[in-house]
Design an enzyme around this catalytic site. Structure first.
Site, PDB file in Angstrom:
ATOM      1  N   LYS A 205     -58.231  20.910   1.233  1.00 20.72           N
ATOM      2  CA  LYS A 205     -57.373  21.076   1.205  1.00 20.72           C
ATOM      3  C   LYS A 205     -56.769  20.537  -0.049  1.00 20.72           C
ATOM      4  O   LYS A 205     -55.872  19.616   0.001  1.00 20.72           O
ATOM      5  CB  LYS A 205     -56.502  21.551   2.278  1.00 20.72           C
TER       6      LYS A 205
ATOM      7  N   GLY B 159     -50.884  11.732  -0.199  1.00 17.29           N
ATOM      8  CA  GLY B 159     -49.295  12.114  -0.339  1.00 17.29           C
ATOM      9  C   GLY B 159     -48.912  11.593   0.047  1.00 17.29           C
ATOM     10  O   GLY B 159     -48.861  10.733   0.223  1.00 17.29           O
ATOM     11  N   SER B 160     -47.203  12.348   0.048  1.00 17.08           N
ATOM     12  CA  SER B 160     -46.192  11.333   0.294  1.00 17.08           C
ATOM     13  C   SER B 160     -46.377  10.968   1.796  1.00 17.08           C
ATOM     14  O   SER B 160     -46.937  11.498   3.158  1.00 17.08           O
ATOM     15  CB  SER B 160     -45.229  12.524   0.452  1.00 17.08           C
ATOM     16  N   THR B 161     -45.260   9.536   2.003  1.00 14.49           N
ATOM     17  CA  THR B 161     -45.194   8.606   3.463  1.00 14.49           C
ATOM     18  C   THR B 161     -44.608  10.691   4.810  1.00 14.49           C
ATOM     19  O   THR B 161     -45.019  10.696   5.527  1.00 14.49           O
ATOM     20  CB  THR B 161     -43.858   8.526   3.478  1.00 14.49           C
TER      21      THR B 161
ATOM     22  N   GLY C 168     -47.432  12.421   5.528  1.00 14.39           N
ATOM     23  CA  GLY C 168     -48.594  11.312   6.112  1.00 14.39           C
ATOM     24  C   GLY C 168     -48.498  11.090   7.381  1.00 14.39           C
ATOM     25  O   GLY C 168     -48.966  11.349   8.286  1.00 14.39           O
TER      26      GLY C 168
ATOM     27  N   GLU D 272     -53.537   7.159   2.367  1.00 13.34           N
ATOM     28  CA  GLU D 272     -52.663   6.708   1.288  1.00 13.34           C
ATOM     29  C   GLU D 272     -52.034   7.930   0.998  1.00 13.34           C
ATOM     30  O   GLU D 272     -50.967   8.859   0.646  1.00 13.34           O
ATOM     31  CB  GLU D 272     -53.903   7.391   0.615  1.00 13.34           C
TER      32      GLU D 272
ATOM     33  N   CYS E 166     -49.201   7.104  -7.676  1.00 13.18           N
ATOM     34  CA  CYS E 166     -49.088   6.130  -6.562  1.00 13.18           C
ATOM     35  C   CYS E 166     -48.220   4.808  -6.441  1.00 13.18           C
ATOM     36  O   CYS E 166     -47.704   4.103  -6.329  1.00 13.18           O
ATOM     37  CB  CYS E 166     -49.778   6.945  -5.478  1.00 13.18           C
TER      38      CYS E 166
ATOM     39  N   GLU F 289     -39.275   7.162  -3.746  1.00 14.15           N
ATOM     40  CA  GLU F 289     -39.875   6.446  -4.363  1.00 14.15           C
ATOM     41  C   GLU F 289     -39.768   7.932  -5.548  1.00 14.15           C
ATOM     42  O   GLU F 289     -39.201   9.003  -4.236  1.00 14.15           O
ATOM     43  CB  GLU F 289     -41.748   7.398  -3.530  1.00 14.15           C
TER      44      GLU F 289
HETATM   45  P1  NAD Z   1     -47.190  15.497  -0.137  1.00 16.42           P
HETATM   46  O1  NAD Z   1     -47.576  15.199   1.036  1.00 16.42           O
HETATM   47  O2  NAD Z   1     -46.003  16.701  -0.363  1.00 16.42           O
HETATM   48  O3  NAD Z   1     -48.848  16.653  -0.205  1.00 16.42           O
HETATM   49  C1  NAD Z   1     -50.104  16.174   0.226  1.00 16.42           C
HETATM   50  C2  NAD Z   1     -51.021  17.583   0.658  1.00 16.42           C
HETATM   51  O4  NAD Z   1     -50.470  17.480   2.081  1.00 16.42           O
HETATM   52  C3  NAD Z   1     -50.710  18.711  -0.197  1.00 16.42           C
HETATM   53  O5  NAD Z   1     -52.210  19.001   0.124  1.00 16.42           O
HETATM   54  C4  NAD Z   1     -49.823  19.403   0.924  1.00 16.42           C
HETATM   55  O6  NAD Z   1     -50.577  20.914   0.227  1.00 16.42           O
HETATM   56  C5  NAD Z   1     -50.782  18.375   1.966  1.00 16.42           C
HETATM   57  N1  NAD Z   1     -49.258  19.131   3.421  1.00 16.42           N
HETATM   58  C6  NAD Z   1     -47.951  19.262   3.051  1.00 16.42           C
HETATM   59  N2  NAD Z   1     -47.834  18.913   4.654  1.00 16.42           N
HETATM   60  C7  NAD Z   1     -48.821  19.365   5.052  1.00 16.42           C
HETATM   61  C8  NAD Z   1     -48.815  19.192   6.161  1.00 16.42           C
HETATM   62  N3  NAD Z   1     -47.222  19.659   7.214  1.00 16.42           N
HETATM   63  N4  NAD Z   1     -49.451  19.241   7.203  1.00 16.42           N
HETATM   64  C9  NAD Z   1     -51.125  18.701   6.588  1.00 16.42           C
HETATM   65  N5  NAD Z   1     -50.942  19.210   5.016  1.00 16.42           N
HETATM   66  C10 NAD Z   1     -49.719  19.203   4.303  1.00 16.42           C
HETATM   67  O7  NAD Z   1     -47.504  15.140  -1.160  1.00 16.42           O
HETATM   68  P2  NAD Z   1     -47.544  15.799  -2.808  1.00 16.42           P
HETATM   69  O8  NAD Z   1     -45.977  15.663  -2.519  1.00 16.42           O
HETATM   70  O9  NAD Z   1     -48.460  15.999  -2.880  1.00 16.42           O
HETATM   71  O10 NAD Z   1     -47.945  13.929  -4.084  1.00 16.42           O
HETATM   72  C11 NAD Z   1     -47.547  12.906  -3.517  1.00 16.42           C
HETATM   73  C12 NAD Z   1     -47.142  11.762  -3.001  1.00 16.42           C
HETATM   74  O11 NAD Z   1     -48.356  11.206  -3.053  1.00 16.42           O
HETATM   75  C13 NAD Z   1     -46.533  10.556  -3.524  1.00 16.42           C
HETATM   76  O12 NAD Z   1     -46.010  10.337  -2.430  1.00 16.42           O
HETATM   77  C14 NAD Z   1     -47.491   9.572  -4.013  1.00 16.42           C
HETATM   78  O13 NAD Z   1     -47.427   8.102  -4.118  1.00 16.42           O
HETATM   79  C15 NAD Z   1     -48.709   9.708  -3.026  1.00 16.42           C
HETATM   80  N6  NAD Z   1     -50.153   9.305  -3.491  1.00 16.42           N
HETATM   81  C16 NAD Z   1     -49.948   8.147  -2.410  1.00 16.42           C
HETATM   82  C17 NAD Z   1     -52.286   7.931  -3.340  1.00 16.42           C
HETATM   83  C18 NAD Z   1     -52.336   6.820  -2.965  1.00 16.42           C
HETATM   84  O14 NAD Z   1     -53.439   6.379  -2.674  1.00 16.42           O
HETATM   85  N7  NAD Z   1     -51.566   6.202  -2.130  1.00 16.42           N
HETATM   86  C19 NAD Z   1     -52.284   8.595  -4.364  1.00 16.42           C
HETATM   87  C20 NAD Z   1     -51.497   9.526  -5.025  1.00 16.42           C
HETATM   88  C21 NAD Z   1     -50.951   9.877  -4.732  1.00 16.42           C
END
Ligand code: NAD
Length: 504
Positions: free
Chosen positions: A202, A255-257, A260, A277, A311, A408
């Site tokens: 996804k 994705g975001s904390t 997560g 992550e 990130c 962040e």
């Molecule tokens: P996000 O958490 O908004 O979204 C990440 C993914 O999760 C997307 O595909 C989104 O559609 C999906 N998503 C959203 N809500 C969901 C839910 N309720 N259930 C399941 N999936 C859901 O993050 P973002 O804004 O796309 O990305 C930025 C974040 O990612 C930042 O916090 C960044 O630090 C983090 N990031 C971490 C790493 C790492 O390796 N630690 C790498 C890249 C990005």
């Protein structure tokens, strides 16, 4: 800094990019069980530099999520039984196809995400190919062990033998963000497929294009039907349905904390395995003995690369008081000199942030920081007539407890503070809910070692930042997540241990 007013002509796009958009961003963008499908609902994907709509992406509904998970389940046993050399051959072929289509993929990534073309062309798309190559090798290096046990209950004349075998976890839901879409996707798919797992991917709603194109390339590479499924859609709907699905054995999430945490909640219904992550607020630390000809561009690049939407971005700068002004002013001069514009313009060094929603979020951080007394040494504003451009920013006059220091921002915003001694800066670096990465700039051997050991982070770089490779694990401690992507450690995410005990 140049104005982001690059005149963008969709007709000037590469022919293969236009053909792809016609083929997959007008309806049939879902890959389920080897076939392409449309969905009842779609959503627009937009070039963030211009606001121009690039196409419509299908929003997979709950029934399509079910079908994709069922296809992955049906294919899993056969894929896990495919000999490792064959899985390796297919993974290698995917890498070859990524490289053969690198210019198309790089242009798609720039259009969808905003990043300068060179970032995709020379760093991220080659990085995605490298993941498939590295895990092609790992597919043929999966091993258990034999164990000398102390069990003494076997029948007379018999022996008790024990050994372990590694088995694929099963069906993986790979959920990825928008900042570096293809390479972060490869970091999930390559080890999962190497281990014998099947995947439902996804991508993030802001950046689905290269995931869909990768789906095509994987079919071309010979990945069997159902082994890889790509379902696009909104996070709160498609993503949530996938994360909660009882047919999924493991969630590999980046994705975001905050998201997560939601994923973790969804996983608990059937105790899915979870790797996370998550976010970061990584420190760059400049010691008084640093080589400033490396350190100043190094810490600037650590935050402005990909517009800070990384990130592991070095978003907190700590500089020894004796050289503070020189370094911070040097970084501010670097920021002012950056060419900010459309990612397809050849002179562009920094693009827009990914979406209007995200630009508003970044602006909110800047406004609140100003309201709390912070000074913008440079930048601090949104700019441009169109698109979602934020000025490369250096923030000073901050206190450690301020939001701009702790949270962040995920944009081109660096927060600078001075320190006086090593103890103080280690404590400051660790004063964070996050623990993803850090960099230390010093010519001193002892301080480099000391800080590499005392800073709580998944990665510490010395005299560099954001150097990564398919062979190196990446991930965080504290609220930056669980587990590691990349490197041999990532394969572990997709394997279970089975213990076998036998009377022979
Ligand atoms: P996000 O958490 O908004 O979204 C990440 C993914 O999760 C997307 O595909 C989104 O559609 C999906 N998503 C959203 N809500 C969901 C839910 N309720 N259930 C399941 N999936 C859901 O993050 P973002 O804004 O796309 O990305 C930025 C974040 O990612 C930042 O916090 C960044 O630090 C983090 N990031 C971490 C790493 C790492 O390796 N630690 C790498 C890249 C990005």
């Amino acid at each position: 800094m140049v104005s982001p007013s690059f005149s963008f002509d969709p007709a000037s796009l590469r022919a293969d990019v236009r053909a792809f958009l016609d083929r997959r961003a007008r309806g049939e963008g879902l890959l389920i069980d080897g076939q392409w499908h449309s969905a009842a609902n779609t959503f627009a994907t937009v070039d963030p530099a211009t606001g121009i709509e690039l196409g419509q992406i299908p929003a997979a509904g709950a029934a399509q999520v079910d079908t994709a998970v069922a296809a992955a389940r049906a294919a899993q046993k056969g894929w896990a039984a495919t000999v490792p050399a064959e899985r390796a051959r297919i993974l290698w072929k995917i890498a070859d196809l990524i490289e053969a289509n690198i210019d198309e993929l790089a242009e798609l990534e720039t259009l969808d995400q905003g990043k300068p073309l060179f970032v995709g062309r020379w760093a991220e798309i080659p990085g995605a190919a490298a993941q498939f190559r590295f895990f092609a090798g790992q597919a043929m290096a999966i091993e258990g062990s034999t164990i000398e046990n102390s069990i003494n209950y076997q029948p007379e004349g018999k022996q008790m033998r024990s050994w372990t075998v590694r088995e694929a976890v099963g069906v993986v839901a790979a959920i990825v963000p928008w900042n570096s879409p293809l390479v972060l996707t490869a970091m999930k798919l390559a080890p999962a497929l190497a281990a014998g797992c099947t995947v439902v991917l996804k991508p993030a709603e802001d950046t689905s294009l290269t995931a869909i194109r990768l789906g095509e390339l994987m079919v071309e590479a010979g990945v069997p039907a159902g082994v890889i499924n790509v379902i696009t859609g909104l996070g709160g709907e498609t993503g949530a349905a996938l994360a909660a699905h009882p047919g999924v054995d493991k969630i590999a999430f980046t994705g975001s904390t905050a998201t997560g945490r939601a994923v973790l909640d969804a996983a608990k219904t059937n105790f899915k395995r979870v790797t996370l992550e998550l976010g970061g607020k990584s420190p760059s630390i400049v010691m008084p003995d640093a080589d400033l000809s490396l350190a100043i561009p190094g810490v600037a690049n650590a935050i402005y690369f990909n517009g800070g939407q990384v990130c592991i971005a070095g978003s907190r700068l700590y500089v020894h008081r004796s050289i503070h002004d020189q370094v911070v002013e040097g970084v501010a001069a670097y920021a002012k000199g950056l060419n900010v514009g459309h990612g397809l313009a050849p002179e562009t060094q920094m693009g827009p942030v990914v979406s209007a929603r995200h630009a508003e979020r970044v602006e909110g951080f800047l406004q609140r920081a100003k309201g709390q007394g912070a000074t913008m040494l440079t930048g601090g504003e949104r700019f441009g007539d169109a698109g979602t451009f934020i000025q490369p920013t250096v923030v000073v006059d901050v206190r450690p407890d301020m939001e701009i220091v702790q949270e962040e921002v995920f944009g081109p915003v660096l927060v600078a503070q001075a320190f006086d001694d090593v103890e103080e800066v280690i404590a400051a670096a660790n004063d964070s809910q996050y623990g993803l990465a850090a960099s230390v700039w010093t010519e001193g051997f002892s301080n480099a070692h000391r800080m590499a050991s005392d800073i709580k982070a998944g990665t510490v770089w010395i005299n560099c930042h954001a150097m990564y490779d398919a062979s190196l694990a990446i991930g965080g401690v504290k609220q930056s997540g669980w587990g590691r992507d990349s490197g041999r450690q990532a394969l572990e995410n997709y394997l279970e241990w089975k213990t076998v005990c036998a009377v022979v």
